[in-house]
Design an enzyme around this catalytic site. Sequence first.
Site, PDB file in Angstrom:
ATOM      1  N   CYS A 119      38.674  40.624  48.274  1.00 27.55           N
ATOM      2  CA  CYS A 119      38.165  40.926  47.335  1.00 27.55           C
ATOM      3  C   CYS A 119      38.761  42.409  47.079  1.00 27.55           C
ATOM      4  CB  CYS A 119      36.844  41.450  47.229  1.00 27.55           C
ATOM      5  SG  CYS A 119      35.460  40.325  47.359  1.00 27.55           S
TER       6      CYS A 119
ATOM      7  N   GLU B 148      47.504  44.221  42.592  1.00 26.33           N
ATOM      8  CA  GLU B 148      47.416  42.915  42.443  1.00 26.33           C
ATOM      9  C   GLU B 148      47.347  41.759  41.554  1.00 26.33           C
ATOM     10  OE1 GLU B 148      42.150  41.723  42.226  1.00 26.33           O
ATOM     11  OE2 GLU B 148      42.619  40.601  44.585  1.00 26.33           O
TER      12      GLU B 148
ATOM     13  N   GLU C  97      51.700  35.317  43.148  1.00 25.89           N
ATOM     14  CA  GLU C  97      50.879  34.754  43.437  1.00 25.89           C
ATOM     15  C   GLU C  97      49.953  33.979  42.034  1.00 25.89           C
ATOM     16  OE1 GLU C  97      52.184  36.886  45.608  1.00 25.89           O
ATOM     17  OE2 GLU C  97      50.058  37.110  46.735  1.00 25.89           O
TER      18      GLU C  97
END
Lengths: 596, 159
Positions: A310, A372, A377
């Site tokens: 996470c 992130e 991706e």
Amino acid sequence: MAEKINLKIDNIAVNIDEGSTILEAARKINIRIPTLCHHEDLCVAGNCRVCMVEQVDSDRLLPSCAMPVSEGMEILTNSLKVRSARKQVVELLVSEHRADCTRCYKNGKCELQELSSEYIVGENGFIDLVPLKNYSIDNFSPSIIKDDSKCIRCQRCVRTCNQLQNIGALSVAYKGEHMKVSSFYEKPMYEVVCTNCGQCINRCPTGALTEKTYFDEVWSALNSEKKHVVVQTAPAVRIALGEALGMPAGEIVTGKLVSALRRLGFNSVLDTDFTADLTIIEEGNELLQRLKKALVDGDTSVKLPMTTSCSPGWVKFIEHAFPEYLENVSTAKSPQQMFGALAKTFYAKKIGVEPENMVSISVMPCTAKKYEADRPEMRSSGYKDVDYVLTTRELALMIKQAGIDFASLPDDEYDSIMGESSGAAVIFGATGGVMEAALRTAYEVVTGREVPFENLNITPVRGMEDVKEATIKIENVLPEWSFLEGAELKTCVAHGLSNAKKVMEAVKAGTAEYHFIEIMACPGGCLGGGGQPIPTSPAIRKKRSEAIYREDALKPIRKSHENPEVVHIYEEFLKEPLGKKSHELLHTHYTERNRY
Amino acid sequence: MTEVKQLVKGLADQYGRNEECLLPILQGIVTSEQHISEDAMVEVARELNISAAQVYGTATFYSFLHTKPLGKYVIRVCKTITCMMHGKNQIIKELESLLKVNLGETTHDGKFTLMETNCLGQCHKGPAMLINDKPYTDLTPEKVREIVMMYRNKELRSN
């Protein structure tokens, strides 16, 4: 017990433990000595010289942050000599600081600015050294801006990066007047081992290290007729946002947060906590599947211990520092990214909005989340899953800009679907929370019974200890989990990357045997994140942590698998945990990165 | 294993892998490579299990540890006050016109780098300079021409 020392500060007697500093003694009797390089989370540096005090009958001034008290000492903190020295120190610091205050993001929140206003640094101080300084401004990272022209070389960031986090992205390079805080080979921050955790930002006294802000982009999305703007809020935002808006630490402001977001004009106000619950289902099932493969199928390719995924700071850290363990990291995306992927697929369809017209915003206690969201991706929906990430601080600023009196806002509720959450999701914001949430669900899946702890509070994984370990014995399991009968599930929880490194080194050396490890990059977990209100200290983090567990206890639903919206999304859309849709949208992979 | 990897590993085997071994290892790299390259720093960081930024910080702190490639012969003229009084500025001017470089630069053939340095402890025989490890004192422009000529001839012979 430590010896007690008697001394006098400004003619007031103080009695304090041997080994305490003069600064601590002064604070004990509510005398404020200004500091810059000093920080409660870090070791003593004694390099800024702002905290100088005078010792009676001595010529020398002493740095109070570094000087231990001694018996009979008489200290003056406000003599003429001290004041003139202090003013000169501040003037010297200002002379090498690009004091472009009105244009600075830290305007009004800068410790150097505060000191300058207190000591009235005159016009005729020292010459401005900034034009002579060889400085660069690194704004290439999606998370962090490093502006050397505002750096006063107190090295709080260097100590944070090396001691608190043990990353070593920042170091001191060159010497004398050329000395600067530098990355390896002065490369931009996005090229080096920096994990974007933002702990340096939380501790920088000036505007030399700040997060990259995206509130202007968010404002323009909010003002665009065509766009449907979806916002998600992380668990740790609701217990800290108040601090940045004039409230004391440890206030739960969930309802006001939702009200404020509606007032700002967000079309759907949803909750990252919903996908935190979803993470538990996916990650918990992944753990059970790994255990099954290893124990029943004898599959030696299965990697254990499994670690959580996470915390994007942790993910980038392991990619740099322990790339041989990437397969140990759960493939489950973080709640933010699960949310983003679902927002532009499931949710967009549900509310009849074309995903290209949807702008997905998240409010995070974190600067690494900005990085992130930018990962290649993270485009499972066919679009950028999360368009812009705001820190708690940026949201506070937007609320101020909008002229909203936050404290007087009424409480409001999140929209549905993707707005409901359990107490298990709320505690994601504290160190040990993901572990506790996972255990509440996994234990019940395997045994059909609730975890054997009073009120579901798994206290061994709570608290601010560096590394916590807990072993859960699994007994009387349901028939399909018979291979786990009598097994002892060994878990470990670490927060702060220096502790993470210790745990991973123990795993590498084979001295620690765990099945499941929770790691959060920031001290205290997300509640101490790099995007949270400044300042931070152990006491503030403790208050935030208490608020999180209070919020958990108040929730009618305490377990992720009982969140009705989670149950619903599996029935209607995802079908089953670790299923085809989950793999498309909710899971990811990791990349080995360089050593510097 | 690459050459630089081997070099660093050898030095670490020789001096050890504690943090205090960093300096001798860096000196060892300079002795054999003239400067410490980016790759070498990453290798040192890996061997000693410290951050690469820390290696860079240490390397940039010391004047005699170079992080950029230098000429084969590094000329360091003492810049401190006694040598200054004895005319080090003329010495530098002479060297600049002889080598066709400015202070801090390296000649195109990669043979000479011209720099200043702090006190060499030769104040009684100033102006003074070092060429690699060898000190030259009581310098005059004529003497400097001879010295440079000597090194150039040495290079010609070795070709």
